[in-house]
Design an enzyme around this catalytic site. Structure first.
Site, PDB file in Angstrom:
ATOM      1  N   CYS A 454      63.647  99.292  69.422  1.00 10.71           N
ATOM      2  CA  CYS A 454      64.480  98.420  70.256  1.00 10.71           C
ATOM      3  C   CYS A 454      64.259  96.956  69.898  1.00 10.71           C
ATOM      4  O   CYS A 454      65.148  96.119  70.096  1.00 10.71           O
ATOM      5  CB  CYS A 454      64.209  98.665  71.734  1.00 10.71           C
ATOM      6  SG  CYS A 454      62.484  98.403  72.202  1.00 10.71           S
ATOM      7  N   HIS A 857      60.113  97.420  76.547  1.00  8.84           N
ATOM      8  CA  HIS A 857      61.422  97.674  75.945  1.00  8.84           C
ATOM      9  C   HIS A 857      62.156  96.351  75.769  1.00  8.84           C
ATOM     10  O   HIS A 857      61.997  95.429  76.564  1.00  8.84           O
ATOM     11  CB  HIS A 857      62.224  98.619  76.858  1.00  8.84           C
ATOM     12  CG  HIS A 857      63.621  98.893  76.383  1.00  8.84           C
ATOM     13  ND1 HIS A 857      63.878  99.450  75.156  1.00  8.84           N
ATOM     14  CD2 HIS A 857      64.824  98.691  76.976  1.00  8.84           C
ATOM     15  CE1 HIS A 857      65.193  99.581  75.013  1.00  8.84           C
ATOM     16  NE2 HIS A 857      65.790  99.121  76.102  1.00  8.84           N
TER      17      HIS A 857
END
Length: 1042
Positions: A454, A857
């Protein structure tokens, strides 16, 4: 009397005399006659009607029969009985064949004459059977039309019950066998009239007995889906479409497209033949049903059928535009075909050679209807050329032909394209079908998470949304090259043009991953971004050297490893790039320059150093620094992030004064690279005796009296962090500066100034501090206010010679020459500084969700901003402010940026923000961006990308004048376009296979729905192979009808 009449009609007497005598015979019908005389008269008149040699004899037969049947009804009822009628229908009359239309006309008139007689009921029963037999024998259009006339007048003759269904099915088959071999207009009109009578009969039956409709339509589909090459169903079947209730369209198409018994070959044939129906005149709603079937097939992802049919029939549909009667329907179908076929330009390019002739022809006739039609057609063509902009040689003649017609706005074109694609259309027919996994309604493409990637996905999406950078990358000619820039170009091209919901960037990830990054583990996106930009920059420098030494091999590059880049780039540091023409793309887009002054507080000597940067790392201010800058307390500020590759950073208290020391950074990318800065080698700090300290007015001081923004409390803003970054710093204690002039450690003041601003300003918020006690990196979760408009203070150094030539204001130089003499550089150039504010607009934000850099994330917010935005022309006023304005005023919260930002927030800017969360892309708003940390404390802005405004962009400028860059992006090279087209076809095949697999696994499933939007009650997602990609949708397969 019958003998007299027979002799009269065969005699050679004049026709007027014959008419007088016939009138006498008709009048005599009122007189009594015995049964034998009546029967003889009925036989004669029947023979005259059916076998008359001329129209006069047939006319006489009709007149006399009607008169005698009226006055002698019992006798006619006895004559016109079941046996007689059955003989006519099965055996004919003498030499007359049973299929002759005259026999049906005779029976039709006979029924009218005995309508009030009881025996007519027996005839109705007889005819119910006989008409079914007749249609099973596939009568010709003329006979079938006469039969339809009879059944329309005498509905009692239509078969009842189950036989009515059979009759309708057989009548449909009969229509399917109709043919008209004549090309004469009279015969064609008669043929159309005959077919219309038959279709009207079916319509009446469907209305009277609704149970016959679906079986009839089943028969229609069976006829048009037949793969028997020896039989081609008639286009006359199109006449039935207008009689099918439109409210049934959803059920019928859904049932048809989900029937597992319908093979692809049959469906393809059916669709092709329905498209052929567009040539049938006067038929209504054919285009509606064709488009509905196209959408239905897209809803169940039968893309192979759609591709085959579109390529096979699109030229035929285009040719129908020449005919006024069928033009509206043909244009509707053509529009849907082209706008839905978005994975390849192949369909559009089939009709491109025919467009110019059609446009010129309709322009020349000057009819209002032709002009209205051309407006619609040219809008469609503009959408297609926008979507496939890489074929200037094909489009030049078209652009010339349609230049006088209005061009739709880019927003309208995007809306049309997004709504029409097979993989993105909003299709009501699919309301109970599996939801498509094509592009979201945003039209943007996600990036598949390859396993904790990510950090890369969020950065790539931010760079892709940097419009000017993206266009520059896509315009590069890199054929035959295997560089990282080529791979980035390939990735950008797929993000722009793929039909997939999300693209897997495996090749680019392997090529761009820093060597010290462990695969499938979380990494720092800022570190990755710096490494990526440095790789791209160094590669381009190497290519420039290769092209200068070996021009013929300039495209044969194969730079893939960071070690090769480092070794080859070392040679280039001896020849710095200074002019814009010599700059690399990364320098042009992201490169800026930062000058650092250090002034010894003992001897007042000054040293300076100029460094290139591509991002600025902003440390958080101590709590008291927002109200007053207490630089003696600077040790409390977290400043341990890597300031390495192409990064400008505020030296922390542990760093050696005046020298950047990457060893103290929290992130160590590569020791060999950390000592290099982007562009030319930095000027070393130089001490000059008797140079003066920068005057007090040039220091950056935060305005203490500015009120906080409502609801913000003491929340710092990016402006505050930038103030803190550029503010003077007192180097004391362990952080004292070694002064060469004093030959000892001394207290000193350090000041940094931006001397050259980048096109895209990258700001990294230093949220990860290093805990030396526990040897871990902790995250600073403080919220930071993100301004839409940021004003960057830039102090340009200008020589006197150029100053006197370029400035249009009066400047008195007599009183400052002595001070300037004290600031002479070793080169002897006389310089002075002029300050100005450069406005930037927020383009994208990378957000980190988590409590440490080793976990969590990344996702990003972004929007499209180009180099010139008319909405922000007021920002240009800041460039004309007083040259002597100090930085303390430039970054105050009451500056022009605050006014502009408030105005933009009020107007919503009419710009769309997007949330990129790996595979998932959704619409969002700037309000959501502002509130993210307050709602989800672990989700904090980390990397910001700002776009400089009021700059001219030669790339976009040239595109608008040439007329070939229809969509704003440069045309793709053939190699890229072919790769995308191939992958799009592969994707459609994958979707089709998946749809078939789902259909086999379950004929029906429970409905479940999850909105494909950002859920404000949950954080945007977590990192993993699925990448937080959305999904859901209805999964119910409708009832099978066909």
């Amino acid at each position: 009397m019958d003998k007299i009449l027979e002799g009269l009609v065969s005699s050679s007497h004049p026709l007027p005399l014959k008419r007088v005598i016939v009138r006498k015979v008709v009048e005599s019908a009122e007189h009594w006659l015995d049964e034998a005389q009546c029967e003889a008269m009925f036989d004669l008149t029947t023979r005259l009607i059916l076998e008359g040699q001329d129209p006069f004899q047939r006319q006489v037969g009709h007149q006399v029969l009607e008169a005698y049947a009226r006055y002698h009804r019992p006798e006619f009822e006895s004559f016109f009985n079941k046996t007689f009628v059955l003989g006519l229908l099965q055996q004919g009359y003498h030499s007359l064949d049973r299929k002759d239309v005259a026999i049906l006309d005779y029976i039709h008139n006979g029924l009218k004459l005995i309508m009030s007689c009881p025996s007519v009921l027996d005839l109705f029963s007889l005819l119910q059977v006989e008409v079914l037999r007749m249609v099973c024998e596939r009568p010709e259009p003329q006979l079938c039309a006469r039969l339809s006339d009879l059944l329309t007048d005498f509905v009692q003759c239509i078969p009842k019950g189950k036989l009515s269904i059979t009759f309708c099915q057989q009548l449909v088959r009969t229509i399917g066998h109709f043919q008209c071999v004549s090309t004469q207009e009279k015969e064609l009109r008669e043929y159309v009239s005959q077919v219309t009578k038959v279709s009207n009969l079916l319509q009446n039956i469907w209305k009277a007995e609704p149970s016959t409709l679906l079986p009839s339509l089943q028969e229609v589909f069976a006829s048009i889906s037949s793969t028997d090459t020896s039989f081609e169903p008639s286009v006359a079947l199109a006449s039935l479409v207008q009689h099918i209730p439109l409210q049934m369209i959803t059920v019928l198409i859904r049932s048809l497209t989900t029937d597992p018994n319908v093979k692809d070959a049959s469906m393809t044939q059916a669709l092709c033949r329905m498209i052929d129906w567009l040539s049938w005149p006067l038929a209504q709603h054919v285009d509606t049903w064709v488009i509905a079937l196209l959408k239905g097939l897209a809803a169940v992802q039968k893309f192979t059928i759609l591709i085959d049919v579109t390529l096979l029939k699109i030229e035929l549909v285009f040719n129908r535009l020449w005919f006024p009667l069928v033009r509206p329907g043909a244009l509707a179908v053509l529009s849907h075909m082209l706008l839905s076929f978005q994975h390849s330009p192949e369909a559009f390019h089939l009709i491109v050679p025919h467009i110019v002739n059609l446009v010129h022809s309709f322009k020349s006739d000057g009819l209002p209807s032709s002009t209205a039609f051309l407006v619609q057609l040219t809008e469609l063509i503009q959408c297609m050329m926008y979507h496939y902009s890489g074929f200037p040689d094909l489009y030049e003649p078209i652009l010339e032909a349609i230049k006088d017609f209005p061009k739709p706005s880019e927003e309208k074109i995007k809306l049309i394209l997004n709504q029409s694609a097979w993989t993105s259309q909003s299709n009501s027919l699919a309301s109970c079908l599996s939801r498509l996994s094509g592009k979201s309604e945003t039209g943007k493409t996600g990036l598949i998470n390859l396993g904790n990637t990510c950090y890369m996905n969020s950065v790539i999406q931010a760079l892709f949304m940097a419009t000017d950078f993206r266009r520059q990358v896509l315009s590069l000619n890199l054929n035959g090259c295997n560089s990282l820039m080529k791979k980035l170009q390939h990735l950008f091209a797929f993000l722009a043009h793929t039909q997939r919901e999300a693209y897997a960037p495996r090749v680019f990830f392997e090529a761009s991953r820093p060597p010290w990054f462990t695969a499938r583990s979380q990494q720092d996106c800022s570190e990755y971004l710096r490494f990526l930009l440095d790789r791209l920059h160094e590669e381009e420098k190497i290519l420039k050297v290769q092209s200068s030494h070996k021009p013929s091999e300039s495209l044969g590059c194969n730079v893939t490893s960071s070690q090769e880049v480092a070794s080859k780039a070392a040679v280039l540091t001896e020849s710095p790039c200074t002019s814009d023409g010599e700059k690399t793309l990364i320098e042009k887009m992201f490169g800026g320059k930062l000058r650092t002054h250090i002034c010894c507080l003992n001897c007042r000597s000054t040293s300076q150093k100029v460094e290139a940067f591509t991002d600025l790392s902003l440390a958080f201010c101590p709590s008291s620094s927002i109200e007053k800058l207490s630089f003696q307390d600077a040790a409390s500020s977290p400043n341990t992030q890597d300031g390495g590759l192409m990064q400008a950073n505020v030296p922390g208290p542990t760093e050696e004064p005046g020298v950047y020391n990457p060893a103290t950074a929290a992130f160590v990318c590569d020791s060999a690279m950390n000592e290099r800065m982007l562009g030319s080698p930095s000027d070393e700090f130089r001490c000059t005796e008797n140079t003066c300290v920068p005057n007090e007015s040039s220091r950056i001081l935060v305005n203490k009296d500015v009120p906080q923004k409502p609801g913000g409390g003491n929340t710092p803003s990016v402006t505050d962090l930038l103030n803190y970054f550029l503010a003077p710093e007192i180097l004391t204690g362990d952080n004292q500066y070694y002064c060469e002039n004093c030959a000892s450690l001394q207290n000193a003041e350090k000041t940094m100034q931006i001397t050259e601003e980048p096109e895209y300003l990258i700001l990294t918020l230093l949220r990860f501090s290093y805990d030396q006690k526990y040897h871990v990196r902790r995250k600073i979760l403080d919220n930071v206010s993100l301004p839409l408009v940021l004003e960057l203070p830039v102090k340009r150094t200008t020589s006197f010679s150029s100053l006197s030539e370029s400035w249009s204001i009066d400047v008195d130089f007599t009183g400052i020459s002595e001070n300037l003499a004290k600031k002479l550089k070793p080169s002897g150039t006389e310089e002075t500084c002029c300050s100005r504010l450069v406005p930037y607009l927020l383009s994208s934000i990378v957000v980190h969700s988590g409590v440490s850099s080793e976990s969590g994330h990344y996702y990003s917010y972004a929007r499209n901003i180009t180099g010139t935005e008319s909405s922000y022309q007021m920002c240009h006023q800041s460039e004309t402010r007083a040259l002597a304005s100090s930085q303390s005023h430039l970054l105050g919260r009451n500056s022009l940026s605050a006014v502009i930002e408030q105005d933009l927030e009020n107007k919503e800017m009419s710009k769309e923000w997007f949330l990129f969360n790996d595979s998932r892309v959704t619409f969002t708003s700037f309000q959501s961006v502002q509130k993210i940390t307050s709602r989800f404390p672990k989700d904090t802005a980390y990397v910001l990308l700002y776009k400089k405004q009021n700059s001219t962009n030669s790339l976009s400028g040239s595109s608008s004048t040439s007329g070939l860059w229809v969509n704003g992006d440069p045309p793709l090279q053939k190699e890229l376009m072919d790769a995308i087209t191939k992958d799009n076809k592969l994707y459609l095949q994958e979707q089709e296979l998946n749809a078939r697999a789902r259909a086999l696994q379950a004929a029906s499933a429970s409905c479940s729905f999850r909105p494909n939007g950002f859920d404000d009650n949950d954080p945007p997602g977590s990192c993993g192979p699925t990448g937080g990609g959305g999904g859901g949708g209805f999964n119910t397969v409708g009832r099978l009808v066909f």
